[in-house]
Design a protein around this motif. Sequence first.
Motif, PDB file in Angstrom:
ATOM      1  N   TYR A 231      49.021 -39.908 115.619  1.00  0.00           N
ATOM      2  CA  TYR A 231      50.397 -39.499 115.338  1.00  0.00           C
ATOM      3  C   TYR A 231      51.253 -39.346 116.585  1.00  0.00           C
ATOM      4  CZ  TYR A 231      48.715 -38.511 110.637  1.00  0.00           C
ATOM      5  OH  TYR A 231      48.186 -38.632 109.391  1.00  0.00           O
ATOM      6  N   ALA A 232      50.660 -39.486 117.758  1.00  0.00           N
ATOM      7  CA  ALA A 232      51.415 -39.306 119.006  1.00  0.00           C
ATOM      8  C   ALA A 232      52.613 -40.249 119.060  1.00  0.00           C
ATOM      9  CB  ALA A 232      50.513 -39.552 120.211  1.00  0.00           C
ATOM     10  N   GLY A 233      53.754 -39.711 119.474  1.00  0.00           N
ATOM     11  CA  GLY A 233      54.956 -40.535 119.602  1.00  0.00           C
ATOM     12  C   GLY A 233      55.916 -40.410 118.434  1.00  0.00           C
ATOM     13  N   ARG A 234      55.411 -39.974 117.279  1.00  0.00           N
ATOM     14  CA  ARG A 234      56.293 -39.773 116.133  1.00  0.00           C
ATOM     15  C   ARG A 234      57.173 -38.544 116.384  1.00  0.00           C
ATOM     16  NH1 ARG A 234      53.411 -40.286 110.287  1.00  0.00           N
ATOM     17  NH2 ARG A 234      55.090 -38.783 109.918  1.00  0.00           N
ATOM     18  N   PRO A 235      58.473 -38.651 116.216  1.00  0.00           N
ATOM     19  CA  PRO A 235      59.364 -37.514 116.471  1.00  0.00           C
ATOM     20  C   PRO A 235      58.984 -36.265 115.682  1.00  0.00           C
ATOM     21  CG  PRO A 235      60.635 -39.524 116.232  1.00  0.00           C
ATOM     22  CD  PRO A 235      59.228 -39.870 115.846  1.00  0.00           C
ATOM     23  N   ASP A 236      58.629 -36.447 114.375  1.00  0.00           N
ATOM     24  CA  ASP A 236      58.275 -35.280 113.567  1.00  0.00           C
ATOM     25  C   ASP A 236      56.974 -34.646 114.047  1.00  0.00           C
ATOM     26  OD1 ASP A 236      56.825 -37.493 112.791  1.00  0.00           O
ATOM     27  OD2 ASP A 236      56.917 -37.063 110.643  1.00  0.00           O
ATOM     28  N   TRP A 237      56.049 -35.483 114.534  1.00  0.00           N
ATOM     29  CA  TRP A 237      54.793 -34.964 115.067  1.00  0.00           C
ATOM     30  C   TRP A 237      55.034 -34.188 116.360  1.00  0.00           C
ATOM     31  CZ3 TRP A 237      49.854 -33.915 114.013  1.00  0.00           C
ATOM     32  CH2 TRP A 237      48.995 -33.661 115.078  1.00  0.00           C
ATOM     33  N   GLU A 238      55.842 -34.724 117.236  1.00  0.00           N
ATOM     34  CA  GLU A 238      56.113 -34.055 118.510  1.00  0.00           C
ATOM     35  C   GLU A 238      56.783 -32.696 118.278  1.00  0.00           C
ATOM     36  OE1 GLU A 238      54.893 -35.134 121.239  1.00  0.00           O
ATOM     37  OE2 GLU A 238      54.189 -37.021 120.363  1.00  0.00           O
ATOM     38  N   THR A 239      57.674 -32.626 117.306  1.00  0.00           N
ATOM     39  CA  THR A 239      58.309 -31.351 116.966  1.00  0.00           C
ATOM     40  C   THR A 239      57.280 -30.374 116.409  1.00  0.00           C
ATOM     41  OG1 THR A 239      60.394 -32.472 116.470  1.00  0.00           O
ATOM     42  CG2 THR A 239      60.096 -30.254 115.570  1.00  0.00           C
ATOM     43  N   TYR A 240      56.448 -30.878 115.526  1.00  0.00           N
ATOM     44  CA  TYR A 240      55.388 -30.069 114.909  1.00  0.00           C
ATOM     45  C   TYR A 240      54.407 -29.557 115.967  1.00  0.00           C
ATOM     46  CZ  TYR A 240      51.103 -29.258 112.120  1.00  0.00           C
ATOM     47  OH  TYR A 240      49.969 -28.731 111.555  1.00  0.00           O
ATOM     48  N   ALA A 241      54.041 -30.435 116.893  1.00  0.00           N
ATOM     49  CA  ALA A 241      53.074 -30.075 117.927  1.00  0.00           C
ATOM     50  C   ALA A 241      53.609 -29.002 118.865  1.00  0.00           C
ATOM     51  CB  ALA A 241      52.685 -31.315 118.727  1.00  0.00           C
ATOM     52  N   LYS A 242      54.920 -28.995 119.095  1.00  0.00           N
ATOM     53  CA  LYS A 242      55.510 -28.017 120.013  1.00  0.00           C
ATOM     54  C   LYS A 242      55.480 -26.604 119.446  1.00  0.00           C
ATOM     55  CE  LYS A 242      58.627 -31.165 122.486  1.00  0.00           C
ATOM     56  NZ  LYS A 242      60.043 -31.537 122.747  1.00  0.00           N
ATOM     57  N   ARG A 243      55.542 -26.502 118.118  1.00  0.00           N
ATOM     58  CA  ARG A 243      55.611 -25.170 117.523  1.00  0.00           C
ATOM     59  C   ARG A 243      54.280 -24.697 116.919  1.00  0.00           C
ATOM     60  NH1 ARG A 243      58.437 -28.057 113.213  1.00  0.00           N
ATOM     61  NH2 ARG A 243      57.198 -27.958 111.290  1.00  0.00           N
ATOM     62  N   THR A 244      53.281 -25.595 116.871  1.00  0.00           N
ATOM     63  CA  THR A 244      52.032 -25.263 116.192  1.00  0.00           C
ATOM     64  C   THR A 244      50.842 -25.366 117.133  1.00  0.00           C
ATOM     65  OG1 THR A 244      52.987 -26.229 114.187  1.00  0.00           O
ATOM     66  CG2 THR A 244      50.637 -25.746 114.143  1.00  0.00           C
ATOM     67  N   SER A 245      49.971 -24.366 117.092  1.00  0.00           N
ATOM     68  CA  SER A 245      48.780 -24.338 117.934  1.00  0.00           C
ATOM     69  C   SER A 245      47.901 -25.558 117.658  1.00  0.00           C
ATOM     70  CB  SER A 245      47.984 -23.059 117.669  1.00  0.00           C
ATOM     71  OG  SER A 245      46.737 -23.088 118.331  1.00  0.00           O
ATOM     72  N   LYS A 246      47.276 -26.074 118.698  1.00  0.00           N
ATOM     73  CA  LYS A 246      46.456 -27.271 118.559  1.00  0.00           C
ATOM     74  C   LYS A 246      45.169 -27.005 117.777  1.00  0.00           C
ATOM     75  CE  LYS A 246      44.301 -30.922 121.354  1.00  0.00           C
ATOM     76  NZ  LYS A 246      44.128 -31.449 122.726  1.00  0.00           N
ATOM     77  N   PHE A 247      44.497 -25.891 118.054  1.00  0.00           N
ATOM     78  CA  PHE A 247      43.184 -25.661 117.453  1.00  0.00           C
ATOM     79  C   PHE A 247      43.042 -24.231 116.913  1.00  0.00           C
ATOM     80  CE2 PHE A 247      38.472 -25.125 117.729  1.00  0.00           C
ATOM     81  CZ  PHE A 247      38.115 -26.161 116.883  1.00  0.00           C
ATOM     82  N   PHE A 248      43.159 -23.238 117.796  1.00  0.00           N
ATOM     83  CA  PHE A 248      43.000 -21.854 117.364  1.00  0.00           C
ATOM     84  C   PHE A 248      44.245 -21.386 116.611  1.00  0.00           C
ATOM     85  CE2 PHE A 248      40.214 -22.326 121.021  1.00  0.00           C
ATOM     86  CZ  PHE A 248      39.035 -21.795 120.532  1.00  0.00           C
ATOM     87  N   PRO A 249      44.094 -20.779 115.444  1.00  0.00           N
ATOM     88  CA  PRO A 249      45.247 -20.353 114.650  1.00  0.00           C
ATOM     89  C   PRO A 249      46.107 -19.317 115.393  1.00  0.00           C
ATOM     90  CG  PRO A 249      43.242 -20.316 113.359  1.00  0.00           C
ATOM     91  CD  PRO A 249      42.817 -20.509 114.779  1.00  0.00           C
ATOM     92  N   LEU A 250      47.384 -19.594 115.491  1.00  0.00           N
ATOM     93  CA  LEU A 250      48.352 -18.699 116.111  1.00  0.00           C
ATOM     94  C   LEU A 250      49.651 -18.748 115.320  1.00  0.00           C
ATOM     95  CD1 LEU A 250      47.866 -19.652 119.892  1.00  0.00           C
ATOM     96  CD2 LEU A 250      47.087 -17.542 118.780  1.00  0.00           C
ATOM     97  N   PRO A 251      50.428 -17.682 115.332  1.00  0.00           N
ATOM     98  CA  PRO A 251      51.726 -17.719 114.613  1.00  0.00           C
ATOM     99  C   PRO A 251      52.581 -18.855 115.134  1.00  0.00           C
ATOM    100  CG  PRO A 251      51.183 -15.476 115.277  1.00  0.00           C
ATOM    101  CD  PRO A 251      50.171 -16.365 115.950  1.00  0.00           C
ATOM    102  N   PRO A 252      53.277 -19.566 114.258  1.00  0.00           N
ATOM    103  CA  PRO A 252      54.139 -20.676 114.685  1.00  0.00           C
ATOM    104  C   PRO A 252      55.204 -20.192 115.679  1.00  0.00           C
ATOM    105  CG  PRO A 252      53.878 -20.663 112.299  1.00  0.00           C
ATOM    106  CD  PRO A 252      53.301 -19.375 112.799  1.00  0.00           C
ATOM    107  N   LYS A 253      55.524 -21.017 116.631  1.00  0.00           N
ATOM    108  CA  LYS A 253      56.552 -20.668 117.606  1.00  0.00           C
ATOM    109  C   LYS A 253      57.937 -20.801 116.960  1.00  0.00           C
ATOM    110  CE  LYS A 253      53.798 -22.296 121.538  1.00  0.00           C
ATOM    111  NZ  LYS A 253      53.708 -23.251 122.651  1.00  0.00           N
TER     112      LYS A 253
END
Length: 253
Positions: A231-253
């Motif tokens: 999914y790398a490079g997709r605008p919606d993915w990049e937005t999602y990745a910036k606010r969501t933890s990669k692996f360990f669950p954390l509150p969304p940014k």
Amino acid sequence: MKYILVYLILLSAFVLVFLIGKRNKKHDYIDILWGAGFVLSAIMSYLLGPKSTAGLLMTILTAIWGGRLSFYLAKRNIGKPEDFRYRAMREKWTNRFELVMFVKNYLVQFILNVLVGFPIVYVNLEGARGHNLLTWLGMALWFIGFFFEAVGDEQLRRFKLNPDSKGKLMTTGLWAWTRHPNYFGESVMWWGIFVIGLSGDLGRVWLIFSPLLMTFLLLFVSGVPLLEKKYAGRPDWETYAKRTSKFFPLPPK
């Protein structure tokens, strides 16, 4: 001798699935075997061993996890075109494809199955002294992991069934807290199995290689990296990745 018997039976299962995949030109059947392989070796070792509370618990939890995962993947893979990962392998390994596939995929997954699942087989064949606080701690970890994997998979399944979701990313539910709740859950479950294996015998701490290996594989080899790359490079993915933890669950940014 008991160890050899358990792993000969497990190897036979991998060979059988390879032959089925070769005949049907569909090697993603091995995904179904991944979880089922742990169940097979766990049950066989329990039947061959001296029986213990810890061993029985590890076997039951492994059967629940592996059975659910294999059933989920069977519904996803059977009757469908071969998964994109295996189609890419066909294009990459054009020279002696089937032999390379067997060695690099089936044999490697067999070895990993042996290594990751070894604590279960070891406790089953060697026995355990009883149960204590570590037993309950391990169970708690396992249930937390199972929740993340099972619920995450179910949320994704329902999302994909919705026609309005076509072409979109799953970003709600557990997927709002971690980009890979199912992989996180699988890692935590194996840490739980390891802790249960320590019940009554802290000298078995060397079995820690199992959850470490599983976590490493999920984080850096076969789990997270493949999907992140897809999914790398997709605008919606990049937005999602910036606010969501990669692996360990954390509150969304």
